[in-house]
Design a protein around this motif. Structure first.
Motif, mmCIF file in Angstrom:
data_model
loop_
_atom_site.group_PDB
_atom_site.id
_atom_site.type_symbol
_atom_site.label_atom_id
_atom_site.label_comp_id
_atom_site.label_asym_id
_atom_site.label_seq_id
_atom_site.Cartn_x
_atom_site.Cartn_y
_atom_site.Cartn_z
ATOM 1 N N GLU A 1 0.990 -1.113 0.027
ATOM 2 C CA GLU A 1 0.089 0.103 -0.103
ATOM 3 C C GLU A 1 0.889 1.336 -0.011
ATOM 4 O OE1 GLU A 1 -1.470 0.730 4.570
ATOM 5 O OE2 GLU A 1 -1.389 -1.540 4.072
ATOM 6 N N LEU A 2 2.111 1.019 0.340
ATOM 7 C CA LEU A 2 2.837 2.270 0.226
ATOM 8 C C LEU A 2 3.816 2.472 -0.955
ATOM 9 C CD1 LEU A 2 4.502 2.272 3.851
ATOM 10 C CD2 LEU A 2 2.526 3.200 3.088
ATOM 11 N N GLU A 3 3.424 1.623 -1.958
ATOM 12 C CA GLU A 3 4.253 1.534 -3.376
ATOM 13 C C GLU A 3 4.487 3.060 -3.808
ATOM 14 O OE1 GLU A 3 3.654 -0.313 -7.883
ATOM 15 O OE2 GLU A 3 2.919 -1.124 -5.903
ATOM 16 N N ALA A 4 3.417 3.953 -3.783
ATOM 17 C CA ALA A 4 3.390 5.402 -4.296
ATOM 18 C C ALA A 4 4.527 5.990 -3.642
ATOM 19 C CB ALA A 4 2.188 6.018 -4.392
ATOM 20 N N LEU A 5 4.681 5.763 -2.499
ATOM 21 C CA LEU A 5 5.813 6.425 -1.838
ATOM 22 C C LEU A 5 7.228 5.817 -1.702
ATOM 23 C CD1 LEU A 5 3.842 6.987 1.588
ATOM 24 C CD2 LEU A 5 3.745 8.525 -0.368
ATOM 25 N N ALA A 6 7.768 5.030 -2.518
ATOM 26 C CA ALA A 6 8.806 3.963 -2.300
ATOM 27 C C ALA A 6 9.903 5.008 -2.872
ATOM 28 C CB ALA A 6 8.509 2.858 -3.140
ATOM 29 N N PHE A 7 9.665 5.891 -3.604
ATOM 30 C CA PHE A 7 10.696 6.776 -4.112
ATOM 31 C C PHE A 7 10.731 8.305 -3.535
ATOM 32 C CE2 PHE A 7 9.779 4.137 -7.960
ATOM 33 C CZ PHE A 7 10.850 3.568 -8.202
ATOM 34 N N SER A 8 9.900 8.426 -2.342
ATOM 35 C CA SER A 8 9.907 9.714 -1.500
ATOM 36 C C SER A 8 10.290 9.550 -0.158
ATOM 37 C CB SER A 8 8.390 10.461 -1.744
ATOM 38 O OG SER A 8 7.929 10.411 -2.825
ATOM 39 N N PRO A 9 11.579 9.588 0.349
ATOM 40 C CA PRO A 9 12.201 9.016 1.479
ATOM 41 C C PRO A 9 11.349 9.684 2.791
ATOM 42 C CG PRO A 9 13.895 9.449 -0.009
ATOM 43 C CD PRO A 9 12.674 10.000 -0.671
ATOM 44 N N ASP A 10 11.255 11.057 2.555
ATOM 45 C CA ASP A 10 10.485 11.790 3.791
ATOM 46 C C ASP A 10 9.103 10.978 3.954
ATOM 47 O OD1 ASP A 10 12.984 12.901 4.312
ATOM 48 O OD2 ASP A 10 12.457 14.781 3.273
ATOM 49 N N ALA A 11 8.497 11.042 3.022
ATOM 50 C CA ALA A 11 6.935 10.776 3.131
ATOM 51 C C ALA A 11 6.972 9.174 3.352
ATOM 52 C CB ALA A 11 6.362 10.799 1.762
ATOM 53 N N LEU A 12 7.907 8.359 2.930
ATOM 54 C CA LEU A 12 7.804 6.927 3.258
ATOM 55 C C LEU A 12 8.137 6.679 4.838
ATOM 56 C CD1 LEU A 12 7.856 4.076 2.174
ATOM 57 C CD2 LEU A 12 10.234 4.367 1.733
ATOM 58 N N ALA A 13 8.983 7.348 5.185
ATOM 59 C CA ALA A 13 9.435 7.352 6.525
ATOM 60 C C ALA A 13 8.347 7.715 7.440
ATOM 61 C CB ALA A 13 10.797 8.177 6.958
ATOM 62 N N ALA A 14 7.659 8.769 7.182
ATOM 63 C CA ALA A 14 6.295 8.817 8.093
ATOM 64 C C ALA A 14 5.353 7.971 7.817
ATOM 65 C CB ALA A 14 5.842 10.201 7.537
ATOM 66 N N ALA A 15 5.100 7.108 6.767
ATOM 67 C CA ALA A 15 3.974 6.275 6.797
ATOM 68 C C ALA A 15 4.583 4.779 7.231
ATOM 69 C CB ALA A 15 3.642 6.265 5.253
ATOM 70 N N LEU A 16 5.825 4.515 7.077
ATOM 71 C CA LEU A 16 6.153 3.184 7.546
ATOM 72 C C LEU A 16 5.923 2.694 8.831
ATOM 73 C CD1 LEU A 16 9.947 2.958 6.054
ATOM 74 C CD2 LEU A 16 7.975 1.387 5.491
#
Length: 542
Positions: free
Chosen positions: A93-108
């Motif tokens: 479900e986080l695939e769209a954030l895989a190339f966005s480090p900060d947004a990914l870190a917030a969602a992980l």
């Protein structure tokens, strides 16, 4: 250089350059445009260019950037690494954030488990790791090279840096295999003398970083030995009327899988034993007839042994497994009160090259041409191991070979093992690495270790080329069914460059996984300085 290394990492990670996709094709032109924004290259646009990969079904490019030193000498160090990345589908479900480090870190934290992902959560909370696809493998390595390139352009030091980012390491190393054939012309056109190469690939360390802080003086090689195991199909109600291909497979697995006798015996660092990567039966649909055969492929890493030695070891193990299977079938038949005549003396284990001799003897050149036509027709639809499987099956039919029997060969692109030799260029690079390590340790107070082999296959294998007419090269060509359609670059007889090469890259955890991350203090602070120290030491040696 920390700011530059981090900025480049974030810019590179933001590019969705998944192997064999439009994003990979777009990456080369994008990076060239970004480099042309730098003052040095804005004034010298001819020193940033693209090399289109050779014999490639995809349009993609090696990105080349040359910074010349203060005096126009030829001596040049190559900094290189790959920019393609693996799929991001495992982010879910986080695939769209895989190339966005900060947004990914917030969602992980919402998808990681305290039970199974405790280390990833701790690393996330520490703030010392940058998350995201290719943050580790290997765009932070490329970023360290680019940070050094920028500094070199401003410092006006003696000697040249050639930075080259290549596509497709993850599938077939097509980018590097193309580049080594283009480097001789690059040398001539730009009047360079390439002394050595520094590969910038990443290491994994689940501990303190002691293993991750490494310079690798070589890289493991790899072959993919395959076996087609032919039984004799029979009705499930009369199992002892045939020969169970499944039991043949089971005993071959026992003889090969994780077997210590099949480890590479390199004196400084023995390799891991083989592991199974692929198996399948050969039935196109369900019925109550036993499978006519089974197919299996094993990962076998090389350090000191040759492909000839690896194939001989594999052949002996397959033969032992086949013999054990027939003995097992006979024993079980007796226990079941059934008759089963099992004799292993006439049971052949053939290499693919030996099978082709039988094909030609039975069907002449027409049969060989049919196999060549099948290879061309099936190549666009199948990956290399599957294509090798189908060609082996077709050759068995052309030869009229029946079970019990085995056919062995290779099922993928071979990666030669490489390590620094005793020639002057290798010894000069080793001396430079040792000097660079001493400088980095003194500056940062951390231990950096020189280790003999990068543990995963890498593009380093193709920077130090073996003779295409060597015994190993001829053996691989003769026993890889898909060679002529998959290894077109290896079929070329033109000039190619061979360089001493080491790997100096970042470290982190979980590459190719959704928690992929790079340790920032080393990648952004230590690594660029370590690279610079090695480059200066090598160029100063002449």
């Amino acid at each position: 250089m920390r700011r530059r290394a981090e900025d480049w990492t974030r810019q590179l990670v933001a590019q969705p350059s998944v192997t064999n996709t439009a994003g990979e094709g777009a990456f080369g032109p994008w990076l060239r445009r970004e480099l042309l924004k730098l003052p040095y290259f804005a004034e010298r646009p001819d020193q940033v260019w693209l090399e289109k990969t050779l014999h490639d079904p995809f349009e993609r490019f090696c990105v080349c950037a040359l910074v010349r030193g203060q005096d126009r000498v030829a001596a040049t160090v190559l900094l290189t690494g790959h920019y393609d990345v693996v799929s991001v589908s495992n982010y879910g479900e986080l695939e769209a954030l895989a190339f966005s480090p900060d947004a990914l870190a917030a969602a992980l934290p919402s998808v990681l488990s305290a039970e199974t992902d405790a280390l990833a959560l701790a690393d996330l909370a520490s703030g010392e790791y940058l998350f995201g696809r290719a943050s580790l493998d290997m765009k932070s390595g490329l970023a360290a090279g680019l940070a050094l390139l920028e500094e070199w352009a401003e410092s006006g030091e003696r000697g040249n840096l050639l930075f080259v980012a290549v596509p497709d390491e993850e599938e077939n190393s097509h980018g590097m295999r193309s580049l080594v054939r283009q480097l001789p012309d690059i040398e001539r056109i730009h009047e360079l003398k390439l002394l050595c190469a520094l590969n910038l690939d990443a290491e994994v360390d689940s501990g303190s970083g002691e293993l991750g802080r490494s310079v690798f003086l070589g890289s493991v090689g790899k072959v993919l030995p395959t076996a087609l195991l032919l039984g004799r199909p029979t009705h499930a109600g009369a199992p002892f009327d045939g020969v169970s291909a499944a039991l043949l497979l089971a005993e071959v697995l026992r003889s090969v899988e994780l077997h210590p006798d099949l480890m590479d015996p390199h004196p400084s660092e023995p390799g891991p034993p083989p592991v199974l990567l692929q198996l399948s039966d050969l039935k196109p649909s369900y019925d109550v007839t036993t499978p006519p055969g089974m197919w299996c492929a094993f990962n076998m890493l090389l350090r000191s042994r040759t492909p000839e030695q690896a194939l001989a070891q594999f052949r002996a193990a397959v033969e032992a497994g086949m013999t054990a299977a027939l003995e097992n079938i006979a024993e079980r038949a007796r226990a079941c009160g059934a008759a089963a005549e099992m004799n292993s003396e006439g049971m052949p284990t053939l290499t693919y090259a030996e099978l082709l001799e039988r094909v030609e003897k039975r069907g002449g050149t027409a049969a060989l041409r049919r196999l060549e036509a099948l290879a061309r027709a099936a190549a666009p639809e199948l990956d290399t191991p599957r294509l090798c499987q189908q060609l082996t099956l077709a050759a068995v039919q052309e030869a009229g070979l029946t079970g019990p029997a085995a056919v062995i060969g290779f099922g993928s692109l071979p990666y030669p093992a490489v390590e620094l030799g005793q020639d002057a260029g290798s010894l000069a690079l080793l001396s430079a690495v040792e000097a660079g390590i001493r400088a980095a340790e003194a500056q940062f107070g951390v231990k950096v270790t020189a280790r003999p082999f990068f543990p995963g296959v890498s593009d380093m294998s193709f920077l130090s080329q073996e003779d295409p007419q060597s015994t190993s090269a001829k053996l691989l060509r003769a026993n890889t069914p898909a060679w002529t359609v998959r290894m077109r670059l290896e079929e070329e007889t033109g000039e190619r460059l061979s360089l001493p090469v080491v790997n100096i890259g970042p470290w982190g955890r979980d590459y190719h996984q959704r928690a992929e991350r790079v340790y920032q203090p080393y990648a952004f602070e230590v690594l660029p300085q370590l690279l610079g120290a090695v480059v200066r030491a090598r160029l100063s040696a002449g």
